[in-house]
Write a protein that holds these residues in place. Structure first.
Motif, PDB file in Angstrom:
ATOM      1  N   LEU A   1       0.873  -1.340  -0.104  1.00 42.47           N
ATOM      2  CA  LEU A   1       0.030  -0.115  -0.002  1.00 42.47           C
ATOM      3  C   LEU A   1       1.046   1.233   0.017  1.00 42.47           C
ATOM      4  CD1 LEU A   1      -2.673  -1.234   2.657  1.00 42.47           C
ATOM      5  CD2 LEU A   1      -2.749  -1.244   0.156  1.00 42.47           C
ATOM      6  N   PRO A   2       0.410   2.281  -0.573  1.00 42.43           N
ATOM      7  CA  PRO A   2       1.105   3.623  -0.203  1.00 42.43           C
ATOM      8  C   PRO A   2       1.712   3.933   1.009  1.00 42.43           C
ATOM      9  CG  PRO A   2      -1.062   4.122  -1.641  1.00 42.43           C
ATOM     10  CD  PRO A   2      -0.849   2.653  -1.093  1.00 42.43           C
ATOM     11  N   MET A   3       2.821   4.336   1.042  1.00 45.71           N
ATOM     12  CA  MET A   3       3.717   4.571   2.390  1.00 45.71           C
ATOM     13  C   MET A   3       3.847   3.335   3.033  1.00 45.71           C
ATOM     14  SD  MET A   3       4.715   7.552   1.279  1.00 45.71           S
ATOM     15  CE  MET A   3       5.822   7.652   2.562  1.00 45.71           C
TER      16      MET A   3
ATOM     17  N   LEU B   1      13.744   1.752  -2.064  1.00 45.79           N
ATOM     18  CA  LEU B   1      14.357   1.014  -1.135  1.00 45.79           C
ATOM     19  C   LEU B   1      14.629   1.797   0.108  1.00 45.79           C
ATOM     20  CD1 LEU B   1      16.614  -1.204  -3.329  1.00 45.79           C
ATOM     21  CD2 LEU B   1      14.189  -1.389  -2.862  1.00 45.79           C
ATOM     22  N   PRO B   2      14.137   2.098   1.014  1.00 42.25           N
ATOM     23  CA  PRO B   2      14.548   2.790   2.189  1.00 42.25           C
ATOM     24  C   PRO B   2      15.707   2.987   2.766  1.00 42.25           C
ATOM     25  CG  PRO B   2      12.921   1.264   3.004  1.00 42.25           C
ATOM     26  CD  PRO B   2      13.203   0.871   1.486  1.00 42.25           C
ATOM     27  N   ASN B   3      16.429   1.855   2.798  1.00 43.62           N
ATOM     28  CA  ASN B   3      17.954   1.596   3.236  1.00 43.62           C
ATOM     29  C   ASN B   3      18.874   1.721   2.187  1.00 43.62           C
ATOM     30  OD1 ASN B   3      17.061  -0.840   2.568  1.00 43.62           O
ATOM     31  ND2 ASN B   3      18.584  -1.479   4.038  1.00 43.62           N
ATOM     32  N   SER B   4      18.608   2.466   1.170  1.00 48.20           N
ATOM     33  CA  SER B   4      19.283   2.457  -0.191  1.00 48.20           C
ATOM     34  C   SER B   4      20.490   3.056   0.217  1.00 48.20           C
ATOM     35  CB  SER B   4      18.625   2.823  -1.145  1.00 48.20           C
ATOM     36  OG  SER B   4      19.471   2.960  -2.500  1.00 48.20           O
TER      37      SER B   4
ATOM     38  N   VAL C   1      11.277  -3.121   0.495  1.00 52.17           N
ATOM     39  CA  VAL C   1      10.510  -2.173  -0.986  1.00 52.17           C
ATOM     40  C   VAL C   1       9.503  -1.249  -0.040  1.00 52.17           C
ATOM     41  CG1 VAL C   1       9.105  -2.242  -2.941  1.00 52.17           C
ATOM     42  CG2 VAL C   1      11.000  -4.153  -2.525  1.00 52.17           C
ATOM     43  N   LEU C   2       9.822   0.047  -0.402  1.00 54.95           N
ATOM     44  CA  LEU C   2       8.875   1.066   0.189  1.00 54.95           C
ATOM     45  C   LEU C   2       8.112   1.555  -1.042  1.00 54.95           C
ATOM     46  CD1 LEU C   2       7.831   3.405   2.324  1.00 54.95           C
ATOM     47  CD2 LEU C   2       9.938   4.640   1.496  1.00 54.95           C
ATOM     48  N   ASN C   3       6.710   1.598  -0.968  1.00 54.11           N
ATOM     49  CA  ASN C   3       5.862   2.183  -2.094  1.00 54.11           C
ATOM     50  C   ASN C   3       5.670   3.652  -1.554  1.00 54.11           C
ATOM     51  OD1 ASN C   3       3.897   3.115  -3.712  1.00 54.11           O
ATOM     52  ND2 ASN C   3       2.383   1.386  -3.204  1.00 54.11           N
ATOM     53  N   ALA C   4       6.273   4.608  -2.081  1.00 52.93           N
ATOM     54  CA  ALA C   4       6.124   6.063  -1.975  1.00 52.93           C
ATOM     55  C   ALA C   4       5.023   6.544  -2.957  1.00 52.93           C
ATOM     56  CB  ALA C   4       7.341   6.873  -2.004  1.00 52.93           C
ATOM     57  N   GLY C   5       4.539   5.948  -3.610  1.00 52.98           N
ATOM     58  CA  GLY C   5       3.563   6.279  -4.704  1.00 52.98           C
ATOM     59  C   GLY C   5       2.236   6.524  -3.956  1.00 52.98           C
TER      60      GLY C   5
END
Length: 150
Positions: A43-45, A80-83, A99-103
């Motif tokens: 889901l988003p965020m 990728l939040p820890n990229s 994986v982070l959904n920032a969309g």
């Protein structure tokens, strides 16, 4: 070329193949989501740990950096939040990608989807010593934005 040994995790779909470079000039080898039990919707965020189905043995003196794929970031806001994430040479667990959904819309990670890229990089370990003072510099303690905007 730096050799990286791989073995499949129990239950992984071995037909997906090992990470591979998709062009002759690629710095990163693509990692695929190994989801034989079905897709994962993010889901988003929200974020999820996506399995690659692989254990890796990375050559001592190297790390593997996990980086986002630019197309997923641009088209869907997938980050990728820890990229870059680091896989150390002594880690032997299953490689997963956070994986982070920032969309703005839910995003479905499907089995076999290229979700990230990995870059093998040399590691230099530092030695740390306690001292009474540090050598002065022109910048000194100037922090964020102290060297100018442009």
């Amino acid at each position: 070329m730096t050799p990286i040994k791989c073995i499949w995790a129990d239950g992984a779909d071995t037909k997906l193949g090992l990470p591979r470079y998709e062009s002759a000039g690629a710095a990163g080898a693509d990692l695929r989501a190994n989801l034989p039990n079905g897709p994962v919707t993010i889901l988003p965020m929200a974020r999820a740990l996506i399995s690659t189905g692989l254990h890796m043995q990375i050559t001592q003196g190297f790390e593997v950096q996990i980086r986002p794929r630019s197309g997923l970031a641009l088209k869907h806001g997938i980050m990728l939040p820890n990229s870059p994430g680091t896989i150390d040479s002594d880690y032997r667990g299953v490689v997963g990608v956070i994986v982070l959904n920032a969309g703005e819309a839910p995003f479905e990670v499907t089995h076999g989807m290229r979700i990230a890229q990995m870059v093998a990089a040399p590691v230099t370990q530092a030695s740390f010593t306690l001292t009474d003072r540090l050598d002065p510099t022109e910048r000194a303690e100037g922090g964020f934005g102290s060297t100018g905007v442009a």
